[in-house]
Design an enzyme around this catalytic site. Structure first.
Site, PDB file in Angstrom:
ATOM      1  N   ASP A   8      -1.644  -7.419   7.143  1.00 48.16           N
ATOM      2  CA  ASP A   8      -3.162  -7.350   6.779  1.00 48.16           C
ATOM      3  C   ASP A   8      -3.295  -7.978   5.395  1.00 48.16           C
ATOM      4  O   ASP A   8      -2.785  -8.900   4.926  1.00 48.16           O
ATOM      5  CB  ASP A   8      -3.808  -5.794   7.046  1.00 48.16           C
ATOM      6  N   GLY A  50       0.574  -5.196   0.388  1.00 46.54           N
ATOM      7  CA  GLY A  50      -0.974  -5.186  -0.488  1.00 46.54           C
ATOM      8  C   GLY A  50      -0.638  -5.963  -1.880  1.00 46.54           C
ATOM      9  O   GLY A  50      -1.773  -6.596  -2.455  1.00 46.54           O
ATOM     10  N   GLU A 110       4.974  -5.810   7.551  1.00 45.98           N
ATOM     11  CA  GLU A 110       4.330  -4.698   8.260  1.00 45.98           C
ATOM     12  C   GLU A 110       4.887  -4.500   9.392  1.00 45.98           C
ATOM     13  O   GLU A 110       4.756  -3.236  10.147  1.00 45.98           O
ATOM     14  CB  GLU A 110       3.049  -4.935   8.177  1.00 45.98           C
ATOM     15  N   GLY A 120       0.938  -1.197  -0.154  1.00 45.22           N
ATOM     16  CA  GLY A 120      -0.074  -0.080  -0.036  1.00 45.22           C
ATOM     17  C   GLY A 120       0.892   1.188  -0.080  1.00 45.22           C
ATOM     18  O   GLY A 120       1.907   1.371   0.283  1.00 45.22           O
TER      19      GLY A 120
END
Length: 377
Positions: A165, A134, A157, A86
């Site tokens: 995530d 992502g 992350e 992301g």
């Protein structure tokens, strides 16, 4: 749908997500933000969602394939980078500005991840180059996940005070043994042939073959999605790694019941692997290491939709439990990508300073079930 642009065209003049509907029955997607290693923006998430929903029940589309536009020197070339994750600079700016688009980003991204996992048609991800964060969310739900010798795969992350995530809890917890805990906590980077025994890829092809494979997909009239998938799988290279290096040590240490137990055992060992792993963990957010371990272990027994709803709760707390610059995630991004001093000021500062109450707060949903942003999954 936008036609695929020729390889000699400047990608800056083309959309961030290039889609092509082929006469032979394929939907082809190219992520086209190469200068940012195809890091996902909210606009890209919406473009991807629109394309996939448009094709999902279209009888003229038998299968979907996705790739990333890469950088080659000062120019650009198909492949070479899939997606680096992301847009974390956006996360930083939006959190400091209390921009509601931050919540929209995660809600829509996780809904897209769920769509890919439940698509119902073959979805083939060509994971060349960097596949992180992502990018894993765009690929792990695929029916065929293709890697190359250039693949660098990770969920890093915890380095920025976040957790793995985009369904990371779900797919990492389904890797062999306790590999999921190891990958989630350390952010270790897997090579392409290592991703296959980790169950995070289905097969490896040589990167030099990718342009011809993609062109054949575009030029061929396909009878069915299954035929597309079989043809791609027939190009998988034989051999490669049959197991993950240091697997016995990974299972020994990362099966321990808590973060303090894991770090204590690693630091008590005289083995070089254990020492280096402990040093790596000591640089991560102590709070988010605890949260991540709990996430992976809960996710192992959860359905995908429930796990994604849990992640949406977790990411809310990452940015709102301590707002603005006090957020562990905002501080992590500042240190890695904004100021780039690589000296995050984690709070609390040590793994041993985290209490069960601190962790438990992350797993309390701020929404009633019917009002949850992902209630419709």
């Amino acid at each position: 749908m936008t036609k695929n642009h020729p390889s000699n065209t400047d990608p800056a003049s083309a959309p961030l997500v290039i889609t092509q509907r082929t006469p032979g029955g394929l939907g082809l997607i190219t992520l086209n933000r190469p200068k940012a290693l195809n890091a996902l923006s909210l606009q890209m998430i919406r473009l991807l969602t629109d394309a996939l929903r448009g094709w999902q029940h279209d009888a003229g589309i038998h299968a979907v394939a996705i790739r990333g536009m890469g950088k080659a020197g000062e120019g650009f070339a198909p492949f070479g980078a899939f997606c680096a994750g992301g847009d974390i600079r956006f996360f930083h700016q939006a959190a400091l500005a209390a921009d509601e688009a931050l919540g929209d980003f995660f809600t829509e991204e996780y809904a897209l991840n769920h769509l890919i996992h439940t698509y119902g048609k073959p979805y083939i991800a060509f994971m060349d180059g960097i596949v992180m964060g992502g990018g894993m969310g765009l690929s792990q739900g695929g029916s065929l996940r293709v890697v190359t010798e250039r693949t660098k795969m990770a969920m890093p992350e915890t380095r920025i005070g976040l957790f793995p995530d985009v369904g990371g809890g779900w797919f990492l917890s389904r890797t062999p043994g306790h590999v999921g805990e190891w990958l989630a906590l350390t952010g270790h980077v897997l090579k392409g042939d290592e991703a296959v025994p980790a169950r995070l890829a289905d097969g490896c092809v040589a990167s030099a073959e990718l342009p011809a494979l993609w062109q054949h997909l575009a030029d061929t009239a396909w009878d069915s999605g299954a035929a597309v998938q079989r043809w791609v799988a027939a190009h998988f290279a034989a051999g490669g790694a049959d197991q993950i290096s240091d697997r016995a040590q990974i299972d020994h240490y990362f099966s321990l019941p808590s973060m303090p137990a894991i770090i204590a055992a690693l630091e008590a060992s005289s083995a070089e692997w254990a020492r280096q792993t402990a040093e790596e963990l000591r640089t991560r957010s102590p709070l988010m290491l605890h949260v991540t371990l709990e996430q992976i272990r809960r996710a192992r027994h959860m359905a995908l939709a429930d796990e994604l709803r849990m992640e949406r709760d977790l990411v809310y707390h990452c940015f709102h439990q301590r707002a603005g610059a006090d957020s562990e995630t905002v501080e992590g991004i500042r240190a890695l990508a904004v100021d780039k001093d690589h000296a995050p000021r984690w709070n609390p500062a040590r793994i041993e300073d985290i209490t069960p109450e601190m962790v438990a707060r992350f797993f309390v949903s701020p929404w009633a079930p019917k009002g949850h942003p992902l209630a419709g999954l």
